[in-house]
Design a protein around this motif. Structure first.
Motif, PDB file in Angstrom:
ATOM      1  N   UNK A 319       1.884 -36.433  -8.377  1.00  0.00           N
ATOM      2  CA  UNK A 319       3.542 -36.251  -8.530  1.00  0.00           C
ATOM      3  C   UNK A 319       4.083 -37.594  -8.066  1.00  0.00           C
ATOM      4  N   UNK A 320       3.808 -38.105  -6.799  1.00  0.00           N
ATOM      5  CA  UNK A 320       4.224 -39.069  -6.214  1.00  0.00           C
ATOM      6  C   UNK A 320       4.146 -40.592  -6.959  1.00  0.00           C
ATOM      7  N   UNK A 321       3.075 -40.591  -7.859  1.00  0.00           N
ATOM      8  CA  UNK A 321       2.816 -41.594  -8.607  1.00  0.00           C
ATOM      9  C   UNK A 321       3.929 -41.492  -9.790  1.00  0.00           C
ATOM     10  N   UNK A 322       3.987 -40.568 -10.385  1.00  0.00           N
ATOM     11  CA  UNK A 322       4.883 -40.363 -11.419  1.00  0.00           C
ATOM     12  C   UNK A 322       6.563 -40.539 -11.004  1.00  0.00           C
ATOM     13  N   UNK A 323       6.698 -40.166  -9.863  1.00  0.00           N
ATOM     14  CA  UNK A 323       7.919 -40.650  -9.204  1.00  0.00           C
ATOM     15  C   UNK A 323       8.239 -42.051  -9.213  1.00  0.00           C
ATOM     16  N   UNK A 324       7.164 -42.623  -8.711  1.00  0.00           N
ATOM     17  CA  UNK A 324       7.279 -43.905  -8.406  1.00  0.00           C
ATOM     18  C   UNK A 324       7.423 -44.970  -9.800  1.00  0.00           C
ATOM     19  N   UNK A 325       6.456 -44.486 -10.758  1.00  0.00           N
ATOM     20  CA  UNK A 325       6.487 -44.938 -12.337  1.00  0.00           C
ATOM     21  C   UNK A 325       7.929 -45.117 -12.650  1.00  0.00           C
ATOM     22  N   UNK A 326       8.438 -43.736 -12.680  1.00  0.00           N
ATOM     23  CA  UNK A 326       9.922 -43.548 -13.254  1.00  0.00           C
ATOM     24  C   UNK A 326      11.055 -44.425 -12.399  1.00  0.00           C
ATOM     25  N   UNK A 327      10.847 -44.611 -11.197  1.00  0.00           N
ATOM     26  CA  UNK A 327      11.682 -45.448 -10.153  1.00  0.00           C
ATOM     27  C   UNK A 327      11.450 -46.904 -10.660  1.00  0.00           C
ATOM     28  N   UNK A 328      10.237 -47.154 -10.870  1.00  0.00           N
ATOM     29  CA  UNK A 328      10.104 -48.729 -11.519  1.00  0.00           C
ATOM     30  C   UNK A 328      10.837 -49.031 -12.564  1.00  0.00           C
ATOM     31  N   UNK A 329      10.775 -48.146 -13.675  1.00  0.00           N
ATOM     32  CA  UNK A 329      11.638 -48.361 -14.923  1.00  0.00           C
ATOM     33  C   UNK A 329      13.082 -48.360 -14.374  1.00  0.00           C
ATOM     34  N   UNK A 330      13.791 -47.586 -13.506  1.00  0.00           N
ATOM     35  CA  UNK A 330      14.999 -47.739 -13.333  1.00  0.00           C
ATOM     36  C   UNK A 330      15.251 -48.870 -12.452  1.00  0.00           C
ATOM     37  N   UNK A 331      14.509 -49.439 -11.719  1.00  0.00           N
ATOM     38  CA  UNK A 331      14.793 -50.764 -11.137  1.00  0.00           C
ATOM     39  C   UNK A 331      15.078 -51.704 -12.082  1.00  0.00           C
ATOM     40  N   UNK A 332      14.103 -51.902 -13.070  1.00  0.00           N
ATOM     41  CA  UNK A 332      14.382 -53.096 -14.128  1.00  0.00           C
ATOM     42  C   UNK A 332      15.465 -52.751 -14.937  1.00  0.00           C
ATOM     43  N   UNK A 333      15.885 -51.710 -15.111  1.00  0.00           N
ATOM     44  CA  UNK A 333      17.362 -51.355 -15.843  1.00  0.00           C
ATOM     45  C   UNK A 333      18.490 -51.899 -15.044  1.00  0.00           C
ATOM     46  N   UNK A 334      18.385 -51.398 -13.949  1.00  0.00           N
ATOM     47  CA  UNK A 334      19.518 -52.208 -12.930  1.00  0.00           C
ATOM     48  C   UNK A 334      19.383 -53.653 -12.836  1.00  0.00           C
ATOM     49  N   UNK A 335      18.007 -54.045 -12.598  1.00  0.00           N
ATOM     50  CA  UNK A 335      17.893 -55.428 -12.532  1.00  0.00           C
ATOM     51  C   UNK A 335      18.474 -56.334 -13.723  1.00  0.00           C
ATOM     52  N   UNK A 336      18.201 -55.922 -14.767  1.00  0.00           N
ATOM     53  CA  UNK A 336      18.571 -56.688 -16.155  1.00  0.00           C
ATOM     54  C   UNK A 336      20.033 -56.785 -16.363  1.00  0.00           C
ATOM     55  N   UNK A 337      20.662 -55.590 -16.103  1.00  0.00           N
ATOM     56  CA  UNK A 337      22.023 -55.246 -16.032  1.00  0.00           C
ATOM     57  C   UNK A 337      23.006 -56.195 -15.185  1.00  0.00           C
TER      58      UNK A 337
END
Length: 455
Positions: A319-337
């Protein structure tokens, strides 16, 4: 009667129209140094331990790099807006090449003293303090037109992939050939990057003319930041967000993994999932063009509260790995915007100074938070401290959303005035006046990435 000639197939360009020469060189150099630097972080720690150093010594060598990085960032930003940015970048790369190469040679030829390793790490941090603002300004100036978001996403995807691959390769090389050779290879990577950046094409770029003085330039950069509520509010937000994320990942995460998840292996897999998420997030942003740039980015930051909450429970390793995976996606959404907002709104001649204030805010509180993480957990308990990390992220992100400019800042299809990457072609349109950058863990490509906005 001559036979008709067969129709020629149209020749596809070697790269997309938006990927001009400067962008391509900058991306290639960033990938090269990402591969080297990620492995060097592991090698430096093991080099200290192999000479009989303690965990405290490892921390001192790491701090020796971070302190000058924070101290000289603002000066580095002002210098990068006064001088040709590519010269600042190449000089910084040469300094990093020499310091990392010397570090590696010392490890290979004997037992380096702690003071020597700290000194060489400090030189590397100083070089990065001048490199990072220049690199962010150069990257943001190297693309133009409505495909800028796609360009930034591809850049971040390449860097994130290099960081993941570099960490895996570096760990394997440290185990097989020793940390000294990995440090020497990192020095060689900086040399290659310096050579690539030396070929940047400066035609069409605005001339760099010295202003009234360094302090005057710093004040002008501060006015640029303080006069834009969307900018200073997000910088303040990430000063705390990066700090609590660093405390959770560097201090609390390994302890929770050791006591509840089965040790270093599941924690390593969780961090790998985070890296994989950043690559997928960057790939997503090559296609998605959100209209409300900062609103989209700010909403994605709420997700960054999930890893601390998951560790506070604590959840199972999968579950922690899944949470971290989704967090990584969110990091890039913020980073590019975030990169798009800077690219679109900041005048090109002030980009490096603005980036330096952004990076300074992202990094300044991280050492304090990491140092206080243990005492805070001792007073309130680790679970309460982790819940506090999540609460701070949520509250600060909600506060940023109350700023009208954050909610209203809209993508402009053709950007604003600014120089054009001369090989991108006139059809690309003008470059908006503008990494990264990511809050970020501090690598050669840092900006807001560690926590993780990115250079």
């Amino acid at each position: 009667m001559p036979l008709p000639r067969p129709a020629r197939r149209p020749v596809r360009p070697a790269r997309p129209a938006w990927a001009g020469r400067n962008y391509t060189l900058l991306t290639a150099a960033a990938v090269v140094t990402g591969l080297g630097s990620s492995g060097a972080l592991i090698a430096a720690a093991f080099a200290v331990l192999e000479t009989g150093g303690s965990g405290t010594d490892v921390g001192l060598v790491a701090a020796a790099r971070t302190v000058p990085l924070v101290l000289f960032l603002l000066v580095g930003g002002a210098v990068a807006d006064r001088l040709p940015r590519h010269r600042v970048m190449v000089t910084a790369n040469i300094l990093n090449c020499l310091s990392q190469g010397a570090f590696g040679v010392l490890v290979l030829t004997g037992e380096p003293g702690l003071w020597q390793m700290m000194l060489l790490s400090a030189l590397g941090g100083t070089g990065h303090a001048f490199f990072a603002p220049a690199a962010e300004g150069m990257l943001l100036s190297s693309v133009s037109g409505e495909q800028a978001g796609r360009a930034f996403a591809f850049f971040r995807m390449g860097v994130n992939g290099a960081n993941i691959g570099g960490a895996a390769l570096g760990g394997a090389l440290v185990a097989s050939v020793g940390p000294g050779w990995v440090l020497v290879l990192d020095g060689a990577a900086f040399a290659v990057a310096a050579a690539l950046r030396a070929f940047l094409d400066l035609r069409g770029m605005s001339e760099r003319t010295p202003g009234r003085g360094l302090l005057s330039d710093l004040r002008e950069g501060w006015r640029e930041v303080s006069g834009r509520p969307w900018l200073w509010s997000v910088v303040l937000q990430f000063a705390v967000v990066n700090a609590v994320i660093a405390a959770a990942e560097a201090v609390y995460g390994p302890l929770v993994a050791e006591e509840h998840l089965g040790g270093a292996r599941p924690w390593g897999l969780a961090l790998a999932a985070l890296g994989a998420g950043t690559v997928l997030g960057a790939l997503l942003m090559t296609r998605w063009k959100p209209r409300r740039l900062l609103l989209t980015g700010a909403l994605s930051v709420f997700v960054l509260a999930l890893p601390s909450a998951a560790l506070a429970v604590p959840v199972s390793a999968p579950v922690l790995s899944g949470v971290m995976f989704v967090t990584g996606i969110s990091i890039e959404i913020f980073g590019v915007t975030w990169m798009m907002a800077l690219h679109q709104e900041i005048p090109e001649e002030k980009l490096s100074r603005v980036s330096s204030y952004d990076m300074f805010g992202s990094l300044a509180m991280v050492p304090v938070a990491v140092a206080l993480a243990g005492p805070v957990a001792g007073v309130f308990g680790r679970s309460a401290a982790l819940w506090g990390c999540s609460a701070l992220i949520v509250l600060l992100t909600a506060a940023v959303l109350t700023v009208p400019d954050v909610r209203r800042l809209t993508r402009r299809e053709h950007g604003g005035p600014g120089p054009v990457d001369v090989l991108a072609g006139p059809a690309a349109g003008p470059v908006p006046a503008v990494p990264a950058p990511a809050p970020r863990t501090v690598t050669e490509n840092s900006g807001k990435n560690g926590g993780r906005r990115p250079g």
